[in-house]
Design a protein around this motif. Structure first.
Motif, PDB file in Angstrom:
ATOM      1  N   ILE B 434      -7.482   1.853   2.025  1.00 34.39           N
ATOM      2  CA  ILE B 434      -7.129   3.210   2.455  1.00 34.39           C
ATOM      3  C   ILE B 434      -8.334   3.882   3.066  1.00 34.39           C
ATOM      4  O   ILE B 434      -9.464   3.483   2.836  1.00 34.39           O
ATOM      5  CB  ILE B 434      -6.623   4.075   1.276  1.00 34.39           C
ATOM      6  CG1 ILE B 434      -7.727   4.243   0.212  1.00 34.39           C
ATOM      7  CG2 ILE B 434      -5.380   3.500   0.668  1.00 34.39           C
ATOM      8  CD1 ILE B 434      -7.448   5.351  -0.761  1.00 34.39           C
ATOM      9  N   SER B 435      -8.046   4.905   3.851  1.00 32.22           N
ATOM     10  CA  SER B 435      -9.156   5.700   4.373  1.00 32.22           C
ATOM     11  C   SER B 435      -9.055   7.081   3.743  1.00 32.22           C
ATOM     12  O   SER B 435      -7.994   7.702   3.712  1.00 32.22           O
ATOM     13  CB  SER B 435      -9.082   5.799   5.895  1.00 32.22           C
ATOM     14  OG  SER B 435      -7.983   6.559   6.283  1.00 32.22           O
ATOM     15  N   ILE B 464      -5.513   7.595  -5.093  1.00 29.25           N
ATOM     16  CA  ILE B 464      -5.406   6.564  -6.137  1.00 29.25           C
ATOM     17  C   ILE B 464      -4.059   5.847  -6.025  1.00 29.25           C
ATOM     18  O   ILE B 464      -3.999   4.616  -6.074  1.00 29.25           O
ATOM     19  CB  ILE B 464      -5.560   7.173  -7.538  1.00 29.25           C
ATOM     20  CG1 ILE B 464      -6.844   7.987  -7.649  1.00 29.25           C
ATOM     21  CG2 ILE B 464      -5.499   6.094  -8.600  1.00 29.25           C
ATOM     22  CD1 ILE B 464      -8.106   7.180  -7.680  1.00 29.25           C
ATOM     23  N   SER B 465      -2.972   6.602  -5.843  1.00 32.38           N
ATOM     24  CA  SER B 465      -1.651   5.970  -5.729  1.00 32.38           C
ATOM     25  C   SER B 465      -1.603   5.045  -4.518  1.00 32.38           C
ATOM     26  O   SER B 465      -1.071   3.938  -4.595  1.00 32.38           O
ATOM     27  CB  SER B 465      -0.552   7.019  -5.568  1.00 32.38           C
ATOM     28  OG  SER B 465      -0.545   7.887  -6.655  1.00 32.38           O
ATOM     29  N   ARG B 466      -2.164   5.495  -3.411  1.00 38.74           N
ATOM     30  CA  ARG B 466      -2.153   4.668  -2.193  1.00 38.74           C
ATOM     31  C   ARG B 466      -2.944   3.397  -2.413  1.00 38.74           C
ATOM     32  O   ARG B 466      -2.550   2.305  -2.000  1.00 38.74           O
ATOM     33  CB  ARG B 466      -2.746   5.436  -1.008  1.00 38.74           C
ATOM     34  CG  ARG B 466      -1.788   6.426  -0.439  1.00 38.74           C
ATOM     35  CD  ARG B 466      -2.124   7.059   0.892  1.00 38.74           C
ATOM     36  NE  ARG B 466      -3.432   6.978   1.438  1.00 38.74           N
ATOM     37  CZ  ARG B 466      -4.378   7.885   1.298  1.00 38.74           C
ATOM     38  NH1 ARG B 466      -4.164   8.929   0.549  1.00 38.74           N
ATOM     39  NH2 ARG B 466      -5.542   7.751   1.895  1.00 38.74           N
ATOM     40  N   PHE B 467      -4.083   3.555  -3.092  1.00 39.17           N
ATOM     41  CA  PHE B 467      -4.899   2.370  -3.351  1.00 39.17           C
ATOM     42  C   PHE B 467      -4.137   1.390  -4.246  1.00 39.17           C
ATOM     43  O   PHE B 467      -4.089   0.195  -3.973  1.00 39.17           O
ATOM     44  CB  PHE B 467      -6.236   2.770  -3.995  1.00 39.17           C
ATOM     45  CG  PHE B 467      -6.976   1.609  -4.564  1.00 39.17           C
ATOM     46  CD1 PHE B 467      -7.055   1.406  -5.934  1.00 39.17           C
ATOM     47  CD2 PHE B 467      -7.565   0.687  -3.717  1.00 39.17           C
ATOM     48  CE1 PHE B 467      -7.715   0.311  -6.453  1.00 39.17           C
ATOM     49  CE2 PHE B 467      -8.233  -0.409  -4.223  1.00 39.17           C
ATOM     50  CZ  PHE B 467      -8.310  -0.608  -5.593  1.00 39.17           C
ATOM     51  N   VAL B 468      -3.560   1.906  -5.332  1.00 37.63           N
ATOM     52  CA  VAL B 468      -2.838   1.034  -6.274  1.00 37.63           C
ATOM     53  C   VAL B 468      -1.690   0.337  -5.561  1.00 37.63           C
ATOM     54  O   VAL B 468      -1.463  -0.865  -5.733  1.00 37.63           O
ATOM     55  CB  VAL B 468      -2.332   1.847  -7.483  1.00 37.63           C
ATOM     56  CG1 VAL B 468      -1.373   1.042  -8.327  1.00 37.63           C
ATOM     57  CG2 VAL B 468      -3.507   2.312  -8.332  1.00 37.63           C
ATOM     58  N   TRP B 469      -0.975   1.085  -4.727  1.00 40.16           N
ATOM     59  CA  TRP B 469       0.152   0.510  -3.982  1.00 40.16           C
ATOM     60  C   TRP B 469      -0.332  -0.624  -3.076  1.00 40.16           C
ATOM     61  O   TRP B 469       0.215  -1.731  -3.076  1.00 40.16           O
ATOM     62  CB  TRP B 469       0.810   1.612  -3.172  1.00 40.16           C
ATOM     63  CG  TRP B 469       2.066   1.232  -2.479  1.00 40.16           C
ATOM     64  CD1 TRP B 469       3.340   1.314  -2.952  1.00 40.16           C
ATOM     65  CD2 TRP B 469       2.179   0.703  -1.145  1.00 40.16           C
ATOM     66  NE1 TRP B 469       4.242   0.874  -2.017  1.00 40.16           N
ATOM     67  CE2 TRP B 469       3.543   0.494  -0.886  1.00 40.16           C
ATOM     68  CE3 TRP B 469       1.266   0.366  -0.153  1.00 40.16           C
ATOM     69  CZ2 TRP B 469       4.019  -0.025   0.316  1.00 40.16           C
ATOM     70  CZ3 TRP B 469       1.730  -0.149   1.041  1.00 40.16           C
ATOM     71  CH2 TRP B 469       3.108  -0.338   1.261  1.00 40.16           C
ATOM     72  N   GLU B 501      -3.983   2.163   7.097  1.00 46.39           N
ATOM     73  CA  GLU B 501      -4.932   3.204   7.503  1.00 46.39           C
ATOM     74  C   GLU B 501      -6.238   2.629   7.981  1.00 46.39           C
ATOM     75  O   GLU B 501      -7.037   3.307   8.615  1.00 46.39           O
ATOM     76  CB  GLU B 501      -5.206   4.119   6.305  1.00 46.39           C
ATOM     77  CG  GLU B 501      -3.959   4.763   5.744  1.00 46.39           C
ATOM     78  CD  GLU B 501      -4.222   5.312   4.368  1.00 46.39           C
ATOM     79  OE1 GLU B 501      -5.253   5.974   4.170  1.00 46.39           O
ATOM     80  OE2 GLU B 501      -3.391   5.066   3.480  1.00 46.39           O
ATOM     81  N   THR B 502      -6.511   1.384   7.610  1.00 46.51           N
ATOM     82  CA  THR B 502      -7.844   0.867   7.884  1.00 46.51           C
ATOM     83  C   THR B 502      -7.855  -0.231   8.934  1.00 46.51           C
ATOM     84  O   THR B 502      -8.898  -0.565   9.466  1.00 46.51           O
ATOM     85  CB  THR B 502      -8.457   0.271   6.604  1.00 46.51           C
ATOM     86  OG1 THR B 502      -7.552  -0.723   6.106  1.00 46.51           O
ATOM     87  CG2 THR B 502      -8.649   1.331   5.548  1.00 46.51           C
ATOM     88  N   ASP B 503      -6.700  -0.820   9.217  1.00 50.26           N
ATOM     89  CA  ASP B 503      -6.685  -2.011  10.070  1.00 50.26           C
ATOM     90  C   ASP B 503      -5.678  -1.842  11.181  1.00 50.26           C
ATOM     91  O   ASP B 503      -4.677  -2.542  11.229  1.00 50.26           O
ATOM     92  CB  ASP B 503      -6.344  -3.227   9.171  1.00 50.26           C
ATOM     93  CG  ASP B 503      -6.586  -4.552   9.894  1.00 50.26           C
ATOM     94  OD1 ASP B 503      -6.285  -5.595   9.298  1.00 50.26           O
ATOM     95  OD2 ASP B 503      -7.055  -4.515  11.052  1.00 50.26           O
TER      96      ASP B 503
END
Lengths: 248, 601
Positions: B434-435, B464-469, B501-503
């Motif tokens: 994520i960014s 945090i939710s986006r990262f976990v997902w 978001e990052t790639d």
């Protein structure tokens, strides 16, 4: 500072100038013009000085001699400007006298000349007070106050207002002494003015010592009183001389 | 405590500033503003006076009519100096004061409880998808203040709970009847100070153990052939009335899109990973299995024993919790059991009879309060236990079990990303998915903005939710390495877009990973506003739900400065006027003197 305190500080610095304006200057339009142009000239001189010295900032405030050089050069510049100011005034005086002759009106009296000098000096004083004191007050309105470590007994704004009052007095009456000295060719007066200006400037350095403002500020007022007295004596002498000349 | 007991003292308190610093944590033996039995009203057993958290003072749940600020370390030293100066000053006419700039819309408008403030739109409910930063939590029956911090973090966006299936559930296959093993953890923490809710031991250490276990299991082959389906679930909102778990159970009943592929009839057992960070005792890692009395739990306990055997060399032990405990500790399991008392479930914790976490639900529950080797041990235990449970004793070999290893450096990295400010959310692991502009992580649940849905826009979901997902989607995706650039038909293939978001456009992987909104079952979003539904006997937990909301607020600040007495100011004004008047008199006198003297001759 609060509004009440702010007005108090402004009155301490500029109250006497205001009364001088109301009681003497405002009666004659020419004096008002002189005051305004003088204020402008001296403000510009201060701006030029700060512009030049900007290049040397920040100054090391731990040692006192860079500040001494700053004060010395500024005083020298302003005294040089005073001489120029006088020369311009002399030309103006000649023009006014020539005009008076043409319309068969009396030339400038001594008192008129002294009042013009006073207006010029007041302009110098007001410029100093605005530059060094009012500019600190205007952004500082709010609930808080500020104390400097080195002069922690009285608020910073009060210190600067009191110092500004001393300098306003010195500048206002110095101009009268200086103009008289240049017109009479009186060496004492000519040397007195720059010396007092320099001495007063250097005395502010005493405030840099911790608790130094307790000594520095009274000394400044001593300078102001000295200027007042010398001016009073000189004016008295000239007026009485003139009186006798006029009568004889 | 002092303030609630002494009202004359309380009247003179304008605000409280709380210091922070490493020495403070060492001096304190423990600090917990939570209750002695947190969220006791949701317990499935009757003994609600049992003290799971004996250190708990409960100060977080009282109402105060003054603000409380948590200072940063630099502010703490500045303010200590100023307080000393106040005591020592020789000047009688000045004092140093603090000014709080805090405006809560609910106070201003006068909507003091959740129902009215939701109607007036001066607050938003806690749960997934928050946008605004807020500060006060309002109960539907009690108005409560509190929780401001001077450490304002950047606007946190909140997301919902996340679930992921390993291996991915084949949507097209008609054979969807594999029993499900549910592994549960939570990702939201709570503290007296909203912006410093780290929750390192409770519950983030459990979440990190779960994520590390998923990573370990993702390297195992042949998960497709196992008898049971593994599903991992990370809830949010658990600290505020088990919002995540209750909403999940409701959505499961309603068979909504968010839980497509799951059925409550298929739930074989639930394994919750609570706090694991304090399981280190003199080199040994000890954990406890808390359970309600139920026959199927024996299966889980046996699986845990098998896993323990395989980890003997690492000094990992698991024991059943003390039988004198009234039941499961405060956990999402309480919500599962309240919903269905025959749920077979186990809660894995690092404590037996009382919390090992001496800083439960406080701003001091940070990375210094946990031990990474305990988290690694718990993750290994969980991974191997889940494998045993999923294989249902079919072709279980000890070599297969020993091949499941947790990556300890991943755990270290997760700790430094989730629980420290440096590197925080700008760490490599998080940045690869994520960014975000935030670096300091914060695990407060936040508020729901807009309509809750199972396919939220990424900018409605918190970091945090986006990262976990993303992490779960990446780890549970099969086959490994089969990725393509994201496009419209990614979803149709049964895939999801990760790293969007990052790639560039993102990478399409085949995975069953979804968001589930997390908000109170008593709330309904209808035509642009939130409505509080009346208590319904079919939702007994909803009847006990306080329905927490957060007031709208603007910027919050604290200023400290020196103030002069008003009397001194008036004296200065008088002085200025006097100087002016004296000057005027002097001028008049001088003028009169000169005129008189000149006229003499």
């Amino acid at each position: 500072m609060t509004v009440a305190a702010g007005i108090g500080y402004a009155l301490v610095a500029l109250g006497p100038s205001l009364t001088l304006f109301v009681s003497v200057i405002s009666k004659k339009p020419f004096l008002i013009l002189t005051l305004l142009s003088s204020t402008l000239v001296w403000l510009i001189s201060l701006i030029i000085l700060s512009g030049i010295w900007r290049a040397f900032l920040p100054l090391n405030s731990k040692t006192w001699w860079p500040l001494a050089i700053l004060i010395f050069t500024s005083v020298a510049f302003q005294e040089g400007l005073r001489l120029l100011f006088w020369k311009v005034y002399k030309r103006l005086e000649d023009i006014l006298d020539a005009f008076a002759d043409r319309v068969s009106k009396p030339r400038l009296y001594l008192t008129d000349k002294m009042q013009i000098a006073l207006a010029g000096g007041l302009g110098h004083g007001v410029a100093h007070a605005v530059f060094f004191c009012l500019s600190l007050l205007t952004p500082a309105f709010g609930p808080a106050t500020y104390f400097v470590d080195r002069c922690s007994q009285i608020p910073f704004f009060l210190v600067s207002a009191i110092i500004a009052l001393a300098f306003v007095t010195v500048h206002t009456f110095s101009m009268v002494i200086a103009f008289n000295g240049y017109s009479e060719g009186n060496k004492v007066d000519q040397v007195f003015v720059p010396s007092v200006h320099l001495a007063a400037g250097m005395m502010t350095l005493i405030n840099f010592a911790s608790g130094g403002c307790i000594i520095g500020i009274p000394l400044l007022f001593l300078m102001a009183i000295l200027t007042l007295m010398h001016c009073g004596r000189m004016v008295w002498r000239r007026l009485t001389e003139n009186q006798r000349q006029g009568n004889s | 405590m002092l303030i609630s007991n002494d009202s004359s003292f309380a009247r003179n308190v304008g605000g409280v500033l709380v210091e922070s610093g490493v020495e403070i944590q060492h001096k304190l033996k423990g600090f917990s503003p939570a209750q002695k039995f947190p969220q006791a009203e949701f317990s499935p057993y009757h003994n609600t006076t049992y003290e799971w958290n004996p250190i708990g003072s409960g100060i977080m749940w009282k109402s105060y009519n003054f603000p409380v600020f948590l200072l940063s370390e630099s502010s703490t030293s500045t303010l200590q100096e100023i307080a000393m100066k106040n005591e020592k000053t020789e000047r009688a006419y000045t004092t140093n004061v603090a000014e709080f700039d805090v405006v809560m819309q609910t106070t201003k408008v006068g909507t003091h409880d959740s129902e009215s403030c939701l109607k007036e739109e001066t607050c938003l409910p806690l749960g997934g998808y928050s946008r605004k930063k807020m500060s006060f939590a309002n109960r539907s029956d009690v108005y409560s203040y509190g929780d401001i911090t001077i450490l304002l973090r950047g606007g946190m966006l909140r997301g919902g709970s996340v679930w992921s299936a390993l291996p991915p559930i084949d949507r097209l296959s008609s054979n969807q009847s594999k029993p499900i093993i549910l592994a549960v953890a939570s990702m939201d923490a709570q503290s007296f100070f909203r912006d410093k809710s780290l929750g390192a031991d409770s519950p983030i250490s459990g979440m990190i153990s779960l994520l590390a276990a998923v990573d370990a299991l993702s390297h195992v082959d042949g998960l497709d052939d196992l008898n049971r389906q593994l599903v991992f679930l990370v809830f949010t909102g658990e600290a505020w009335g088990y919002l995540g778990s209750r909403r999940f159970l409701l959505e499961l009943d309603q068979q909504s899109d968010a839980v497509h592929g799951l059925k409550s009839t298929l739930m074989h057992l639930v394994m919750e990973i609570g706090s694991t960070g304090r399981g280190l005792n003199q080199g040994n890692k000890t954990f406890f299995a808390h359970t309600e009395v139920s026959s199927a739990s024996n299966e889980t306990l046996d699986a845990l024993k098998l896993a323990q055997e395989s980890l003997k060399s690492d000094g990992v032990t698991i024991s059943t919790a003390n039988s004198s405990n009234p039941g499961v500790p405060p956990s999402s399991m309480m919500a599962f059991l309240r919903k269905n008392s025959s749920t077979s479930g186990i809660v894995l914790e690092d404590f037996d009879t009382i919390f090992a976490n001496k800083f439960y639900h406080s701003h001091l529950d940070d990375s210094a309060n946990i031990n990474s080797s305990a988290i690694v041990a718990a993750a290994s235990l969980v991974a191997r236990t889940l494998y045993v449970l999923a294989s249902d004793n079919k072709n279980l070999t000890s070599s297969a079990l020993s091949a499941i290893n947790v990556n300890a450096s991943l755990v270290e990295e997760l700790i430094s990303c989730m629980l420290d400010c440096n590197p925080g959310l700008s760490c490599e692991l998080v940045k690869s998915y994520i960014s975000t502009t935030n670096t300091c992580p914060n695990h407060y649940v936040g508020v729901v903005l807009g309509e809750p849905s199972s396919t939220p826009h990424p900018n409605q979901v918190d970091d945090i939710s986006r990262f976990v997902w993303n992490f779960l989607a990446d780890r549970t995706s099969t086959p490994k390495g089969d990725t393509s650039v994201c496009s419209q038909d990614c979803g149709k293939k049964g895939g999801v877009c990760i790293r969007a978001e990052t790639d560039g456009k993102g990478v399409c992987v085949i995975s069953t990973t979804r968001y589930v909104p997390a908000y109170s079952t008593r709330l309904k979003f209808d035509s642009g506003t939130w409505q509080l539904l009346p208590p319904n006997s079919s939702d007994p937990m909803g009847m006990l739900d306080p329905v927490w909301t957060e007031s709208n607020w603007n910027t919050i600040g604290l200023r400290v400065y020196t103030v002069q007495d008003a009397a001194y100011d008036r004296l200065v004004l008088l002085g200025g006027i006097t100087v002016t008047v004296l000057a005027y008199l002097a001028i008049l006198l001088t003028r009169a003197y000169i005129t008189k003297a000149l006229k003499q001759d």
